[in-house]
Scaffold this motif. Sequence first.
Motif, PDB file in Angstrom:
ATOM      1  N   VAL A   1     -96.410 139.466  14.974  1.00 15.61           N
ATOM      2  CA  VAL A   1     -97.282 138.497  14.627  1.00 15.61           C
ATOM      3  C   VAL A   1     -96.591 137.493  15.930  1.00 15.61           C
ATOM      4  N   LEU A   2     -97.457 136.839  16.717  1.00 13.94           N
ATOM      5  CA  LEU A   2     -97.029 135.965  17.766  1.00 13.94           C
ATOM      6  C   LEU A   2     -97.876 134.711  17.559  1.00 13.94           C
ATOM      7  N   LEU A   3     -97.050 133.476  17.223  1.00 15.49           N
ATOM      8  CA  LEU A   3     -97.680 132.125  16.812  1.00 15.49           C
ATOM      9  C   LEU A   3     -97.440 131.020  17.840  1.00 15.49           C
ATOM     10  N   ALA A   4     -98.410 130.370  18.288  1.00 16.37           N
ATOM     11  CA  ALA A   4     -98.229 129.192  18.776  1.00 16.37           C
ATOM     12  C   ALA A   4     -98.924 127.875  18.289  1.00 16.37           C
ATOM     13  N   ILE A   5     -98.355 127.270  17.524  1.00 21.54           N
ATOM     14  CA  ILE A   5     -98.904 126.050  16.680  1.00 21.54           C
ATOM     15  C   ILE A   5     -98.324 124.735  17.583  1.00 21.54           C
ATOM     16  N   LEU A   6     -99.162 124.257  18.288  1.00 20.86           N
ATOM     17  CA  LEU A   6     -98.611 122.927  19.049  1.00 20.86           C
ATOM     18  C   LEU A   6     -97.404 123.579  20.092  1.00 20.86           C
TER      19      LEU A   6
ATOM     20  N   ASN B   1     -91.031 146.887  23.627  1.00 26.49           N
ATOM     21  CA  ASN B   1     -91.698 147.804  22.931  1.00 26.49           C
ATOM     22  C   ASN B   1     -93.123 147.052  22.373  1.00 26.49           C
ATOM     23  N   VAL B   2     -94.036 147.673  22.718  1.00 27.12           N
ATOM     24  CA  VAL B   2     -95.535 147.560  22.260  1.00 27.12           C
ATOM     25  C   VAL B   2     -95.797 148.154  20.959  1.00 27.12           C
ATOM     26  N   PRO B   3     -96.070 147.392  20.027  1.00 26.72           N
ATOM     27  CA  PRO B   3     -96.194 147.957  18.542  1.00 26.72           C
ATOM     28  C   PRO B   3     -97.695 148.356  18.551  1.00 26.72           C
ATOM     29  N   ARG B   4     -97.806 149.382  17.447  1.00 26.71           N
ATOM     30  CA  ARG B   4     -99.004 149.809  17.057  1.00 26.71           C
ATOM     31  C   ARG B   4    -100.067 148.632  16.978  1.00 26.71           C
ATOM     32  N   LYS B   5     -99.698 147.710  16.028  1.00 27.85           N
ATOM     33  CA  LYS B   5    -100.512 146.504  15.718  1.00 27.85           C
ATOM     34  C   LYS B   5     -99.953 145.165  16.046  1.00 27.85           C
TER      35      LYS B   5
ATOM     36  N   SER C   1    -100.063 155.635  21.219  1.00 24.65           N
ATOM     37  CA  SER C   1    -101.240 155.859  22.033  1.00 24.65           C
ATOM     38  C   SER C   1    -102.369 155.057  21.606  1.00 24.65           C
ATOM     39  N   GLU C   2    -102.249 154.532  20.305  1.00 28.59           N
ATOM     40  CA  GLU C   2    -103.340 153.702  19.850  1.00 28.59           C
ATOM     41  C   GLU C   2    -102.670 152.218  19.759  1.00 28.59           C
ATOM     42  N   VAL C   3    -103.217 151.204  20.415  1.00 28.92           N
ATOM     43  CA  VAL C   3    -102.739 149.812  19.945  1.00 28.92           C
ATOM     44  C   VAL C   3    -103.721 148.923  19.713  1.00 28.92           C
ATOM     45  N   SER C   4    -103.759 148.193  18.572  1.00 28.07           N
ATOM     46  CA  SER C   4    -104.698 147.139  18.418  1.00 28.07           C
ATOM     47  C   SER C   4    -104.136 145.943  18.232  1.00 28.07           C
ATOM     48  N   ILE C   5    -104.663 144.712  19.070  1.00 25.61           N
ATOM     49  CA  ILE C   5    -104.407 143.399  19.372  1.00 25.61           C
ATOM     50  C   ILE C   5    -105.439 142.709  18.792  1.00 25.61           C
ATOM     51  N   HIS C   6    -105.286 141.838  17.689  1.00 29.06           N
ATOM     52  CA  HIS C   6    -106.082 140.834  17.123  1.00 29.06           C
ATOM     53  C   HIS C   6    -105.686 139.624  17.518  1.00 29.06           C
ATOM     54  N   ALA C   7    -106.576 139.098  18.401  1.00 30.77           N
ATOM     55  CA  ALA C   7    -106.370 137.608  19.265  1.00 30.77           C
ATOM     56  C   ALA C   7    -107.147 136.295  18.651  1.00 30.77           C
ATOM     57  N   TYR C   8    -106.541 135.490  18.356  1.00 29.80           N
ATOM     58  CA  TYR C   8    -107.109 134.185  17.770  1.00 29.80           C
ATOM     59  C   TYR C   8    -106.847 133.049  18.495  1.00 29.80           C
ATOM     60  N   SER C   9    -107.716 132.241  19.066  1.00 29.60           N
ATOM     61  CA  SER C   9    -107.239 130.907  19.585  1.00 29.60           C
ATOM     62  C   SER C   9    -108.242 129.978  19.067  1.00 29.60           C
ATOM     63  N   ILE C  10    -107.718 128.746  18.637  1.00 27.17           N
ATOM     64  CA  ILE C  10    -108.384 127.482  18.384  1.00 27.17           C
ATOM     65  C   ILE C  10    -108.000 126.258  18.906  1.00 27.17           C
TER      66      ILE C  10
ATOM     67  N   PRO D   1    -107.178 158.904  32.184  1.00 28.56           N
ATOM     68  CA  PRO D   1    -107.290 159.690  30.758  1.00 28.56           C
ATOM     69  C   PRO D   1    -105.933 160.105  30.336  1.00 28.56           C
ATOM     70  N   GLY D   2    -105.804 159.868  28.779  1.00 25.28           N
ATOM     71  CA  GLY D   2    -104.821 160.136  28.531  1.00 25.28           C
ATOM     72  C   GLY D   2    -103.984 159.207  28.004  1.00 25.28           C
ATOM     73  N   ALA D   3    -103.878 158.023  29.045  1.00 21.65           N
ATOM     74  CA  ALA D   3    -103.169 156.642  28.605  1.00 21.65           C
ATOM     75  C   ALA D   3    -103.608 155.953  27.524  1.00 21.65           C
ATOM     76  N   PRO D   4    -102.523 155.054  27.115  1.00 28.97           N
ATOM     77  CA  PRO D   4    -102.718 154.503  25.684  1.00 28.97           C
ATOM     78  C   PRO D   4    -104.262 153.729  25.788  1.00 28.97           C
ATOM     79  N   HIS D   5    -104.743 153.759  24.571  1.00 31.83           N
ATOM     80  CA  HIS D   5    -105.809 153.124  24.299  1.00 31.83           C
ATOM     81  C   HIS D   5    -105.397 151.673  23.575  1.00 31.83           C
ATOM     82  N   VAL D   6    -105.979 150.605  24.178  1.00 33.86           N
ATOM     83  CA  VAL D   6    -105.941 149.315  23.684  1.00 33.86           C
ATOM     84  C   VAL D   6    -107.172 148.462  23.293  1.00 33.86           C
ATOM     85  N   THR D   7    -107.363 148.344  21.801  1.00 33.39           N
ATOM     86  CA  THR D   7    -108.414 147.566  21.443  1.00 33.39           C
ATOM     87  C   THR D   7    -108.039 146.148  21.042  1.00 33.39           C
ATOM     88  N   ILE D   8    -108.827 145.133  21.626  1.00 27.23           N
ATOM     89  CA  ILE D   8    -108.616 143.877  21.610  1.00 27.23           C
ATOM     90  C   ILE D   8    -109.642 143.063  20.963  1.00 27.23           C
ATOM     91  N   THR D   9    -109.508 142.593  19.598  1.00 27.99           N
ATOM     92  CA  THR D   9    -110.409 141.903  18.699  1.00 27.99           C
ATOM     93  C   THR D   9    -110.274 140.584  18.503  1.00 27.99           C
TER      94      THR D   9
END
Length: 197
Positions: free
Chosen positions: A80-85, A95-99, A121-130, A165-173
């Motif tokens: 988890v990476l946080l930036a509040i002010l 090292n890129v984690p799976r989540k 091979s599967e990476v999930s990034i949940h990105a939120y900005s306010i 083809p075959g490279a890691p798959h990154v899903t960004i939500t």
Amino acid sequence: MSNSAPRDASLRAADTDRIQVAQLLTDAAAQGRLDLTEFEVRLAKAYAATTYDELDVLTTDLPGIANTRRGACKPAPSTVLLAILSGFERRGRWNVPRKMTTFTLFGGGVVDLRYADFTSSEVSIHAYSIMGGQTILLPPEVNVHIHGIGVMGGFNHDLGDTGTPGAPHVTITGFSICGGIGIKRKKRRPQTRLESA
């Protein structure tokens, strides 16, 4: 590659074997044994390889690298990476984690995957900005799916080219509210060494 026992080179390789060879190639580039162009060519071949033989040929001319076995490739722990002010940066070799979850509130952040070691091979990034902003930089070879929305802000969906083809798959939500999440596919720079972070 994750097994040190004798094996048939014609056997099919697994995702973890491809990731391990990608990490070995990154080691070689960090040591100056491969220039950027050769590194990227071999990296694409590693991700596209289907057998151990195809993987082995990519490191046979790299003394001290070719016979290295790191053991089983395990995904890095969720992050988890946080930036509040404030802000966050994840750059260089890491090292890129799976989540991974990123959150900015009146702050900013950068996640640069171009020089990082993928551990899954599967990476999930949940990105939120306010009321803040983030930039996610992707290397040319990864495959990406983006499912995010911007409310009075932006969530970039237009990356253009597909990956290798075959490279890691990154899903960004995620979402951005009165802020922005920029996602860019960006080439590595030749003058940048792949140093450990």
